[in-house]
Scaffold this active site. Sequence first.
Site, short mmCIF file in Angstrom:
data_model
loop_
_atom_site.label_atom_id
_atom_site.label_comp_id
_atom_site.label_asym_id
_atom_site.label_seq_id
_atom_site.Cartn_x
_atom_site.Cartn_y
_atom_site.Cartn_z
CD GLU A 117 9.52 -0.55 49.36
OE1 GLU A 117 9.92 0.07 48.84
OE2 GLU A 117 8.52 -0.39 50.49
CD GLU A 150 9.71 -1.04 54.07
OE1 GLU A 150 9.66 0.05 54.06
OE2 GLU A 150 11.20 -1.07 53.99
#
Length: 457
Positions: free
Chosen positions: A170, A356
């Site tokens: 991320e 995720e």
Amino acid sequence: MSSASRDTVLPSGLRWSAATSAIQIEGSPSDDGGGRSIWDDFVDVPGAVRDASTPQRACDSYRHPEADVALVADLGIDRYRFSIPWARVQPDGRGPASTAALDHYSRFVDALLEVGATPFPTLYHWEMPSAVESDGGWLVRDTAERFADYVAIVADRLGDRVTHWYTLNEPAMTTLQGYGTGALAPARPLLFHALPTVHPQLLAHAYAAEALRSRGATAVGLVNNHTRVLPLTASREDLVAATMYDTLHNGLFSEPLLAGEYPDLEAFGLPPMPVLDGELARIAASIDFYGINFYNPTTVTAADPAGPLPFEIVPTPEAPVTGFGPEWPIVPGALRDLLVDLHRRHPHMPPVIIGENGASFPEPDGAVRIDDAERIDYLAEHIAAVGEAMAAGVPVEEYTVWSLLDNWEWADGFTQRFGLVHVDFTTGERTPKASYDWYRDAIARTRTAVAIERSVQ
């Protein structure tokens, strides 16, 4: 909870995984002979963490990894995503590695392989050594080279058994929340002055990919947090605000990797990325898969012109929410739409991995068996959305639940529980939730259905 959720047969053709990150479940490296990280610095700031907790012990997974391996084995997943913290391996972010840390992760890799789960490490899940941040962190190019040196050390030790790697986790949130708003470590509220952190992160990924491939890696990728950006209204102002936010959250990272160029930041009055000759080509050639973390869509409206930002994130109308409240709306179809749109814009994109996907809901702190119907529905509906995207031609190959365990949730401390497994943070006791059983059984049913289908062909 619907009976359909309980009896789900998942889309065929996918590998199944679950994920964790080191500081969130292992605890702080500085408590076990490792270096200090930006999270040690973050928790020292009064009020930075919602419940004033620290990741000092978290789930105690560094000292008792066998408990997590047993859960992985029983779950029956194909792969397990975990992270290796830079500050544990290289306490000062440069120089010799910690032999004890490398020994630990070598044993952990062996343990996963013994139970039939492919180890899939993340090499940077926001765990920057404080010494690297003090030298400029992701604002300086030198960090990309230092990161590649650390990656080479890890790959030299584990590369004979580990061939699948995530480099960065991320990077968009590192830029937007770590350096933009300061909501996460390293807590530097620079607003648009955070944008120079984008290019060093992508360079670090590219350098790391080259180091990993030279040491036998067969699948290397970056995983970014993506969101489906929705304008609050059809007004021109809201559409412009949504486009700008979509560019900053999604496009700044997807376009260099998938198209070999940055979006036109100058169209928004922002300076271009500081790119040197050949760097975009290295970045574009650096992924064998494209990783997508997805939790929720983001609804955006135009902000007050006198404010610090030209856009404002607002609640998504009529959407149910997770334990985070209105900032995390539940709209499973947004995942399908995001995947389909990304593939439409990049029809030759590499295989996609959902790195995720999961949800937090309020749950008791003490060890208890939890019938987490809301989480089962969330997972079932998002997996169905992935299946719909696959039917539309998106090359998704893997789906990963966040998270295997309840954990220390960054600035929210221990107040948010994402796990398939409940963790009593006082005792460390692990209790599988109903969602754990559901995911395990759904994977088994799906494999049986695929085997039957193949047998009759």
